[in-house]
Design an enzyme around this catalytic site. Structure first.
Site, PDB file in Angstrom:
ATOM      1  N   CYS A   1      -6.101   0.794   5.130  1.00 35.13           N
ATOM      2  CA  CYS A   1      -6.408  -0.594   5.492  1.00 35.13           C
ATOM      3  C   CYS A   1      -5.845  -0.920   6.881  1.00 35.13           C
ATOM      4  CB  CYS A   1      -5.849  -1.558   4.443  1.00 35.13           C
ATOM      5  SG  CYS A   1      -4.080  -1.873   4.593  1.00 35.13           S
TER       6      CYS A   1
ATOM      7  N   GLU B   1       0.616   3.919   1.829  1.00 36.09           N
ATOM      8  CA  GLU B   1       0.978   4.437   3.156  1.00 36.09           C
ATOM      9  C   GLU B   1       2.275   3.800   3.661  1.00 36.09           C
ATOM     10  OE1 GLU B   1      -1.962   3.275   2.109  1.00 36.09           O
ATOM     11  OE2 GLU B   1      -3.592   3.856   3.464  1.00 36.09           O
TER      12      GLU B   1
ATOM     13  N   CYS C   1       0.826  -1.207   0.000  1.00 35.06           N
ATOM     14  CA  CYS C   1       0.000   0.000   0.000  1.00 35.06           C
ATOM     15  C   CYS C   1       0.863   1.261   0.000  1.00 35.06           C
ATOM     16  CB  CYS C   1      -0.878   0.033   1.244  1.00 35.06           C
ATOM     17  SG  CYS C   1      -2.113  -1.257   1.341  1.00 35.06           S
TER      18      CYS C   1
HETATM   19  N1  THU Z   1      -4.364   0.292  -1.062  1.00 33.19           N
HETATM   20  C1  THU Z   1      -3.507   1.225  -0.553  1.00 33.19           C
HETATM   21  O1  THU Z   1      -2.527   1.610  -1.206  1.00 33.19           O
HETATM   22  N2  THU Z   1      -3.758   1.703   0.693  1.00 33.19           N
HETATM   23  C2  THU Z   1      -4.800   1.310   1.476  1.00 33.19           C
HETATM   24  O2  THU Z   1      -4.886   1.720   2.630  1.00 33.19           O
HETATM   25  C3  THU Z   1      -5.823   0.425   0.938  1.00 33.19           C
HETATM   26  C4  THU Z   1      -5.518  -0.217  -0.361  1.00 33.19           C
HETATM   27  C5  THU Z   1      -4.082  -0.264  -2.391  1.00 33.19           C
HETATM   28  C6  THU Z   1      -3.672  -1.716  -2.359  1.00 33.19           C
HETATM   29  C7  THU Z   1      -4.051  -2.157  -3.758  1.00 33.19           C
HETATM   30  O3  THU Z   1      -2.953  -1.872  -4.617  1.00 33.19           O
HETATM   31  C8  THU Z   1      -5.217  -1.277  -4.128  1.00 33.19           C
HETATM   32  O4  THU Z   1      -5.214  -0.218  -3.210  1.00 33.19           O
HETATM   33  C9  THU Z   1      -6.559  -1.980  -4.103  1.00 33.19           C
HETATM   34  O5  THU Z   1      -6.763  -2.616  -2.892  1.00 33.19           O
END
Ligand code: THU
Length: 137
Positions: free
Chosen positions: A96, A60, A58
């Site tokens: 997440c 973050e 992700c």
């Molecule tokens: N994703 C993030 O980058 N940050 C989050 O807090 C939630 C999800 C990304 C992971 C994945 O590449 C895409 O979003 C779809 O889940």
């Protein structure tokens, strides 16, 4: 008050820009993050996916790990899910659970998390009962 808002907005601008660099061919869901550090610098990150899906990371965590790698202390974070539908529930814009646990480890307890299109929340609100190891002994 105004300066705090400017602070948040400038961090969100960096996060939105970082989202344009996401590598997300599987979800096509672009996410950007930015952290403000103890030396005043801002470090960004975007989500980076992989054909082996579980290896994806992700935005973050990319930003937080980059700050640590550069020897900096992240103080606050902004995240922007630029592909979230404007009429969708706020959940599609929220960090997440895995990222919340990493924030708990690397950000101060009272850190503000600026969530694009939602507002700001304190880390303690996002993750009220984090997993922690006792380092006292
Ligand atoms: N994703 C993030 O980058 N940050 C989050 O807090 C939630 C999800 C990304 C992971 C994945 O590449 C895409 O979003 C779809 O889940």
């Amino acid at each position: 008050m105004a300066s705090a808002d400017n602070n948040a907005e400038s961090l969100l601008v960096v996060a939105r820009q970082a989202a344009t660099r996401a590598h997300c061919p599987y979800s096509n869901f672009h996410v950007g993050a930015a952290v403000r550090c103890d030396d005043g610098s801002v470090i960004d990150g975007c989500n980076v996916e992989n054909a082996s899906y579980g290896l994806s990371i992700c935005a973050e965590r990319v930003a937080l790990f980059a700050a640590i790698t550069q020897g900096k202390r992240p103080l606050e974070l902004a995240v922007s899910c630029v592909d979230a539908q404007t009429d969708a529930a706020p959940g599609s814009r929220m960090p997440c659970g895995a990222c919340r646990q990493v924030m708990q480890e690397l950000l101060p307890a009272d850190a503000k998390i600026h969530i694009d299109g939602v507002g700001h929340q304190h880390l303690s609100e996002l993750l009220p009962h984090p997993f922690e190891l006792d380092h006292s002994s």
